[in-house]
Design an enzyme around this catalytic site. Structure first.
Site, PDB file in Angstrom:
ATOM      1  N   ARG A 238      15.220  16.725 -13.084  1.00 37.03           N
ATOM      2  CA  ARG A 238      13.983  16.988 -12.259  1.00 37.03           C
ATOM      3  C   ARG A 238      12.999  16.194 -12.674  1.00 37.03           C
ATOM      4  O   ARG A 238      12.770  16.177 -14.219  1.00 37.03           O
ATOM      5  CB  ARG A 238      13.705  18.311 -11.951  1.00 37.03           C
ATOM      6  CG  ARG A 238      14.206  18.980 -10.911  1.00 37.03           C
ATOM      7  CD  ARG A 238      14.061  18.582  -9.351  1.00 37.03           C
ATOM      8  NE  ARG A 238      15.015  19.360  -8.503  1.00 37.03           N
ATOM      9  CZ  ARG A 238      16.332  18.846  -8.068  1.00 37.03           C
ATOM     10  NH1 ARG A 238      16.731  17.962  -8.512  1.00 37.03           N
ATOM     11  NH2 ARG A 238      16.930  19.853  -7.334  1.00 37.03           N
ATOM     12  N   GLU A 267       7.535  12.776  -5.931  1.00 36.31           N
ATOM     13  CA  GLU A 267       8.464  12.067  -5.098  1.00 36.31           C
ATOM     14  C   GLU A 267       7.922  12.099  -3.581  1.00 36.31           C
ATOM     15  O   GLU A 267       7.613  13.042  -3.281  1.00 36.31           O
ATOM     16  CB  GLU A 267       9.928  12.816  -5.224  1.00 36.31           C
ATOM     17  CG  GLU A 267      10.360  12.408  -6.702  1.00 36.31           C
ATOM     18  CD  GLU A 267      11.885  13.097  -6.923  1.00 36.31           C
ATOM     19  OE1 GLU A 267      12.245  13.595  -5.809  1.00 36.31           O
ATOM     20  OE2 GLU A 267      11.997  13.180  -8.099  1.00 36.31           O
ATOM     21  N   HIS A 286      16.005   9.572  -6.195  1.00 39.37           N
ATOM     22  CA  HIS A 286      16.649  10.844  -6.083  1.00 39.37           C
ATOM     23  C   HIS A 286      17.876  10.862  -5.421  1.00 39.37           C
ATOM     24  O   HIS A 286      17.914  11.454  -4.266  1.00 39.37           O
ATOM     25  CB  HIS A 286      15.655  11.947  -5.642  1.00 39.37           C
ATOM     26  CG  HIS A 286      15.999  13.481  -6.049  1.00 39.37           C
ATOM     27  ND1 HIS A 286      15.074  14.316  -6.027  1.00 39.37           N
ATOM     28  CD2 HIS A 286      17.158  14.098  -6.069  1.00 39.37           C
ATOM     29  CE1 HIS A 286      15.780  15.569  -6.508  1.00 39.37           C
ATOM     30  NE2 HIS A 286      16.610  15.034  -6.399  1.00 39.37           N
TER      31      HIS A 286
HETATM   32  C1  DGY Z   1      20.125  18.906  -6.025  1.00 41.43           C
HETATM   33  O1  DGY Z   1      21.156  19.074  -5.370  1.00 41.43           O
HETATM   34  O2  DGY Z   1      19.698  19.545  -6.857  1.00 41.43           O
HETATM   35  C2  DGY Z   1      19.801  17.303  -5.976  1.00 41.43           C
HETATM   36  O3  DGY Z   1      18.784  17.148  -6.930  1.00 41.43           O
HETATM   37  C3  DGY Z   1      19.278  17.181  -4.461  1.00 41.43           C
HETATM   38  O4  DGY Z   1      17.933  17.785  -4.445  1.00 41.43           O
END
Ligand code: DGY
Length: 325
Positions: A238, A267, A286
């Protein structure tokens, strides 16, 4: 008996939709873009179940507009978009989709690592822009991956999957985690070290921690300053695990060798973010779990969690187990 209403504000796979449709009334929006607030909240009023990707933040203010809600099935492994205490306080179940995206996310992590190491996006642009007029001995010199040291911060499922890939490249594997992983130490030869030691010894620092209050800003100016001058930071966890301003400074001042980032503080990343104009930064939008196969598996898992929660069974991936002791 009336069927429970499941609201799904974005496109999911047809098979997951069909599975839900067998037992639920599905309010489904077959769209890729984010639904406008008015339509979202109108649908939420009627929903017993909500199935969302992590783009949707489920806050107390959102829950105030969901009087019937009994379960939120997140189509993601990360669940920092869910206010878990608020959901639990209201007796609303929450679930996520671990495991099915582990290998896919590890693939992307390794792809980014290699792309940054061997400067693939830069090289691609160089060729396509017609700049390749002559071969030169120092053209696009990169950094070896094989035999280098990788430091994995957060040795959960995806961290271990990255470590397995690193082993295939004969890399020395360091890791830092809340608890030691004796399996990974034995099967992969991974060495447990403090975060500081990992940062100072690794050629590639790979962030694989979930986003929690403990990991927010984990990589700040001090931590970046401990990294080797030519080390590459890879983040597919993240964005806010990294202090982005500190990272921009470290990259601009060449305190570290580069970065490969799938996630960002904001984002989509604002178009004027300095990260976008640094040649030694590789980015992606992402897409850690974004393969056709894995999206399908995530949707099916989220659908099964939803059905279990609505029909009185314990969902496999329950995030607030205190609600179903
Ligand atoms: C997750 O599955 O956490 C991916 O980063 C998509 O948000």
């Amino acid at each position: 008996m009336t069927k429970p209403v499941v609201f799904i504000p974005n496109r999911i796979s047809e098979s997951a939709l069909a599975l839900l449709g067998e037992r639920c009334e599905v309010d489904y929006r077959d769209i890729e873009e984010k639904l406008d607030d008015e339509s979202f909240f109108a649908a939420l009023q009627q929903a017993d179940g909500l199935m969302v990707y992590s783009r949707h933040k489920i806050t107390p203010a959102v829950l105030d507009k969901a009087p019937r809600l009994r379960i939120v099935s997140n189509i993601a492994v990360g669940y920092d978009n869910l206010d878990l205490p608020a959901l639990t306080a209201r007796g609303i179940l929450a679930t996520n989709t671990p495991d099915v995206l582990t290998e896919t996310t590890a693939d992307l992590t390794f792809a980014l690592l290699m792309a940054a190491a061997r400067r693939i996006p830069e090289a691609d642009r160089f060729v396509k822009d017609g700049q390749w007029n002559e071969w030169r001995p120092s053209l696009m010199l990169g950094k070896d991956v094989h035999g280098a040291t990788i430091g994995i911060v957060g040795m959960g499922r995806i961290g271990e999957a990255v470590a397995r890939r690193a082993k295939g490249f004969d890399m020395k594997i360091l890791y830092h985690n809340r608890s030691r992983k004796s399996d990974a130490e034995q099967s992969l030869g991974a060495e447990y070290v403090t975060l500081d030691e990992l940062l100072s010894r690794s050629d590639y620092v790979v962030l694989m921690t979930p986003f929690t209050p403990d990991t927010e800003g984990l990589m700040g100016a001090r931590e970046l300053g401990l990294m080797k001058k030519d080390a590459i930071l890879v983040n597919t966890s993240r964005g806010r695990v990294v202090d982005e301003q500190a990272l921009i400074q470290a990259l601009t001042e060449r305190q570290i060798g580069g970065a490969a980032l799938d996630v960002f503080q904001t984002e989509p990343i604002p178009k004027d973010n300095p990260l976008l104009s640094l040649p030694h930064v590789v980015t992606s939008p992402h897409i850690g779990s974004a393969t056709r196969e894995t999206r399908e598996k995530m949707a099916m898992k989220a659908a099964r969690n939803m059905l279990a929660g609505l029909f009185g069974e314990r969902p496999e991936n329950l995030l607030n187990p205190s609600l179903l002791p």
